[in-house]
Write an enzyme that holds these catalytic residues in place. Structure first.
Site, PDB file in Angstrom:
ATOM      1  N   CYS A 113     -70.461 -26.985 -79.808  1.00  0.00           N
ATOM      2  CA  CYS A 113     -70.617 -25.579 -80.182  1.00  0.00           C
ATOM      3  C   CYS A 113     -71.214 -25.485 -81.587  1.00  0.00           C
ATOM      4  CB  CYS A 113     -69.260 -24.873 -80.141  1.00  0.00           C
ATOM      5  SG  CYS A 113     -69.403 -23.110 -80.527  1.00  0.00           S
TER       6      CYS A 113
ATOM      7  N   CYS B 142     -65.794 -22.906 -86.591  1.00  0.00           N
ATOM      8  CA  CYS B 142     -64.380 -22.502 -86.640  1.00  0.00           C
ATOM      9  C   CYS B 142     -63.515 -23.710 -87.039  1.00  0.00           C
ATOM     10  CB  CYS B 142     -63.956 -21.938 -85.294  1.00  0.00           C
ATOM     11  SG  CYS B 142     -65.128 -20.724 -84.648  1.00  0.00           S
TER      12      CYS B 142
ATOM     13  N   CYS C 203     -61.223 -25.669 -84.526  1.00  0.00           N
ATOM     14  CA  CYS C 203     -61.649 -25.911 -83.145  1.00  0.00           C
ATOM     15  C   CYS C 203     -62.171 -27.321 -82.878  1.00  0.00           C
ATOM     16  CB  CYS C 203     -62.690 -24.897 -82.735  1.00  0.00           C
ATOM     17  SG  CYS C 203     -63.088 -24.993 -80.967  1.00  0.00           S
TER      18      CYS C 203
ATOM     19  N   CYS D 132     -58.952 -17.868 -66.015  1.00  0.00           N
ATOM     20  CA  CYS D 132     -59.685 -17.618 -67.270  1.00  0.00           C
ATOM     21  C   CYS D 132     -60.642 -18.770 -67.538  1.00  0.00           C
ATOM     22  CB  CYS D 132     -58.724 -17.532 -68.449  1.00  0.00           C
ATOM     23  SG  CYS D 132     -57.423 -16.324 -68.235  1.00  0.00           S
TER      24      CYS D 132
ATOM     25  N   CYS E 184     -61.113 -13.687 -65.911  1.00  0.00           N
ATOM     26  CA  CYS E 184     -61.215 -13.506 -67.365  1.00  0.00           C
ATOM     27  C   CYS E 184     -62.210 -14.545 -67.862  1.00  0.00           C
ATOM     28  CB  CYS E 184     -59.848 -13.729 -68.012  1.00  0.00           C
ATOM     29  SG  CYS E 184     -59.898 -13.651 -69.821  1.00  0.00           S
TER      30      CYS E 184
ATOM     31  N   CYS F 147     -58.880  -8.829 -74.084  1.00  0.00           N
ATOM     32  CA  CYS F 147     -57.835  -9.790 -74.431  1.00  0.00           C
ATOM     33  C   CYS F 147     -58.200 -10.251 -75.830  1.00  0.00           C
ATOM     34  CB  CYS F 147     -57.869 -10.946 -73.430  1.00  0.00           C
ATOM     35  SG  CYS F 147     -56.839 -12.353 -73.895  1.00  0.00           S
TER      36      CYS F 147
ATOM     37  N   ARG G 156     -49.182 -12.637 -75.259  1.00  0.00           N
ATOM     38  CA  ARG G 156     -49.185 -13.972 -74.645  1.00  0.00           C
ATOM     39  C   ARG G 156     -48.833 -15.055 -75.648  1.00  0.00           C
ATOM     40  NH1 ARG G 156     -54.221 -14.474 -72.335  1.00  0.00           N
ATOM     41  NH2 ARG G 156     -53.383 -13.218 -70.658  1.00  0.00           N
TER      42      ARG G 156
HETATM   43  N1  SAM Z   1     -66.405 -19.934 -77.989  1.00  0.00           N
HETATM   44  C1  SAM Z   1     -65.801 -18.712 -77.696  1.00  0.00           C
HETATM   45  C2  SAM Z   1     -65.317 -18.015 -78.934  1.00  0.00           C
HETATM   46  O1  SAM Z   1     -64.891 -18.649 -79.874  1.00  0.00           O
HETATM   47  O2  SAM Z   1     -65.373 -16.775 -78.943  1.00  0.00           O
HETATM   48  C3  SAM Z   1     -64.678 -18.814 -76.696  1.00  0.00           C
HETATM   49  C4  SAM Z   1     -63.754 -20.013 -76.676  1.00  0.00           C
HETATM   50  S1  SAM Z   1     -62.684 -20.216 -78.095  1.00  0.00           S
HETATM   51  C5  SAM Z   1     -62.092 -21.855 -77.857  1.00  0.00           C
HETATM   52  C6  SAM Z   1     -61.303 -19.141 -77.752  1.00  0.00           C
HETATM   53  C7  SAM Z   1     -60.178 -19.062 -78.754  1.00  0.00           C
HETATM   54  O3  SAM Z   1     -59.342 -20.210 -78.631  1.00  0.00           O
HETATM   55  C8  SAM Z   1     -60.509 -19.021 -80.229  1.00  0.00           C
HETATM   56  O4  SAM Z   1     -60.940 -17.758 -80.668  1.00  0.00           O
HETATM   57  C9  SAM Z   1     -59.177 -19.392 -80.859  1.00  0.00           C
HETATM   58  O5  SAM Z   1     -58.410 -18.235 -81.107  1.00  0.00           O
HETATM   59  C10 SAM Z   1     -58.513 -20.258 -79.781  1.00  0.00           C
HETATM   60  N2  SAM Z   1     -58.418 -21.660 -80.248  1.00  0.00           N
HETATM   61  C11 SAM Z   1     -59.412 -22.570 -80.264  1.00  0.00           C
HETATM   62  N3  SAM Z   1     -58.984 -23.737 -80.782  1.00  0.00           N
HETATM   63  C12 SAM Z   1     -57.684 -23.566 -81.106  1.00  0.00           C
HETATM   64  C13 SAM Z   1     -56.695 -24.400 -81.698  1.00  0.00           C
HETATM   65  N4  SAM Z   1     -56.969 -25.649 -82.090  1.00  0.00           N
HETATM   66  N5  SAM Z   1     -55.459 -23.909 -81.866  1.00  0.00           N
HETATM   67  C14 SAM Z   1     -55.168 -22.644 -81.489  1.00  0.00           C
HETATM   68  N6  SAM Z   1     -56.062 -21.794 -80.940  1.00  0.00           N
HETATM   69  C15 SAM Z   1     -57.312 -22.242 -80.752  1.00  0.00           C
HETATM   70 FE1  SF4 Z   2     -67.202 -22.585 -80.774  1.00  0.00          FE
HETATM   71 FE2  SF4 Z   2     -64.662 -23.278 -80.883  1.00  0.00          FE
HETATM   72 FE3  SF4 Z   2     -65.565 -21.407 -82.530  1.00  0.00          FE
HETATM   73 FE4  SF4 Z   2     -65.360 -20.872 -79.863  1.00  0.00          FE
HETATM   74  S1  SF4 Z   2     -63.698 -21.307 -81.284  1.00  0.00           S
HETATM   75  S2  SF4 Z   2     -67.074 -20.396 -81.243  1.00  0.00           S
HETATM   76  S3  SF4 Z   2     -65.822 -22.918 -79.038  1.00  0.00           S
HETATM   77  S4  SF4 Z   2     -66.203 -23.575 -82.516  1.00  0.00           S
END
Ligand code: SAM
Ligand code: SF4
Ligand code: DTB
Length: 342
Positions: A60, A64, A67, A104, A135, A195, A267
């Site tokens: 990606c 973040c 992530c 989802c 979802c 959500c 949730r």
């Molecule tokens: N890439 C898209 C986005 O970020 O909008 C969708 C997938 S992203 C993995 C969805 C959500 O998963 C993130 O916004 C975050 O809140 C949650 N998430 C991802 N990694 C996480 C982690 N290590 N611990 C807790 N929540 C996490």
């Molecule tokens: Fe990409 Fe992870 Fe951020 Fe979603 S949360 S935009 S998968 S880096």
């Protein structure tokens, strides 16, 4: 005067001070307040369950800090291309066979291209045809993309605010808070259910947690689902070394979310595998009434299904599903008992 009446209509004009006052109460008072609100809006012994699948994993472009899927972090994750539609439907069928009724699908994108979206639309149509609620979480959307998803039969779009506007810049630099609010607006405006929630334990303060809750609860309509994630500390991500959050602070935020968004499903999301049964039970007592069920979240392990089943039996909780309006017009929020077969 109580900060909220248990039977009051949902509000979207909360001040930060009001929300901090809710969070700052003695723990027992906060849980009592949240229980009152929860029981006024829901059967407290029913929990909604969703099953997650990562349909496109890793690589990606976003940064973040939490992530595993960001190409900018050195994690052990193997990237995987967008799954073929039939492979997704196979997993959905299997999930349905175990009793899941909402599916989802998550993709590690900043936003979908129109070509990617074509494939996701086919997945949504296929899962919908299986009789399951759908979802997806695909990153930012244009209004036209939101329309196409709605037309394909999508029920929910997940897009998290993640944290407070004030703390956000310390976690993510490649997309703004306003970008997230804009996507949520577009999703809501086409009539999709939203959500949206966040992550706790990233080093934010209690005021940040209050501020995130304020953003969520002051949206024009409360998100139908509010995922509260506990940070999963993934090796190789900038937040890997983050100190563990006080578990009672997590429960407080769940309780405050319940008070602020009384009719939403709150949730208990990522992080359950690290939580004790007792902590999860406290979260249910505080008003959490939804979980992710299944062995994996997107890329990290979830609480084991047999452990969940045992926990539910011990607590006298039943899995529920909220019937989609399309299956029974006018009967939204009708709760039916939902048994998971293992
Ligand atoms: N890439 C898209 C986005 O970020 O909008 C969708 C997938 S992203 C993995 C969805 C959500 O998963 C993130 O916004 C975050 O809140 C949650 N998430 C991802 N990694 C996480 C982690 N290590 N611990 C807790 N929540 C996490
Ligand atoms: Fe990409 Fe992870 Fe951020 Fe979603 S949360 S935009 S998968 S880096
Ligand atoms: C949400 O709030 N949590 C889910 C879902 N929405 C998409 C994702 C949690 C991801 C946890 C880390 C992982 O498995 O990669």
């Amino acid at each position: 005067m109580p900060l909220t009446h248990t039977t009051s209509q949902p509000r979207n004009d909360w001040s930060l001070d009001e929300i901090e006052a809710i969070l700052d109460q003695p723990f027992n008072d906060l849980l009592f307040q949240a229980q009152g609100v929860h029981r006024a809006h829901f059967d407290p012994n029913r929990i909604q369950v969703s099953t997650l699948l990562s349909i496109k994993t890793g690589a990606c472009p976003e940064d973040c800090g939490y992530c595993a899927q960001s190409a900018r972090h050195e994690t052990k994750l193997e990237p995987e291309r967008l799954m073929p539609v039939e492979a997704v439907l196979e997993v959905a069928r299997e999930a349905r066979g175990r009793g899941a009724t909402r599916f989802c699908m998550g993709a590690a994108w900043r936003n979908p291209t129109d070509r990617n979206l074509d494939q996701v639309l086919a997945m949504v149509e296929g899962v919908h045809a299986l009789g399951m609620e759908t979802c997806v979480t695909l990153g930012m959307l244009t209004a036209a993309q939101a329309h196409r998803l709605k037309d394909a039969g999508l029920d929910y779009y997940n897009h998290n605010l993640d944290t407070s506007p004030e703390f956000y810049g310390q976690v993510i630099s490649t997309r703004t808070y306003q970008d997230r609010l804009d996507t949520l607006d577009r999703v809501r405006e086409v009539g999709l259910k939203t959500c949206s929630g966040g992550i706790l334990g990233m080093g934010e303060s209690r005021r940040d947690r209050a501020s995130m809750l304020r953003q969520l609860s002051n949206l024009p309509a409360h998100p139908e689902s509010v995922p509260i994630n506990l940070l999963v500390r993934v090796e190789g991500t900038p937040l890997f070394g983050q100190a563990a959050l006080d578990p009672f602070e997590f429960v407080r935020v769940v309780a405050a979310a319940r008070v602020l968004m009384p009719a939403s499903h709150v949730r208990l999301s990522a992080g359950r595998s690290e939580m004790s049964d007792e902590l999860q039970a406290l979260c249910f007592l505080a008003g959490a009434n939804s979980i992710f069920y299944g062995e994996r979240l997107l890329t990290t392990p979830n609480a084991a299904s047999d452990r969940d089943r045992q926990l539910f039996e011990r607590l006298g909780l039943a899995f529920e599903e909220v019937e989609a309006e399309r299956t029974e017009p006018g009967a939204c929020n009708k709760t039916v008992e939902h048994r998971i077969r293992l």
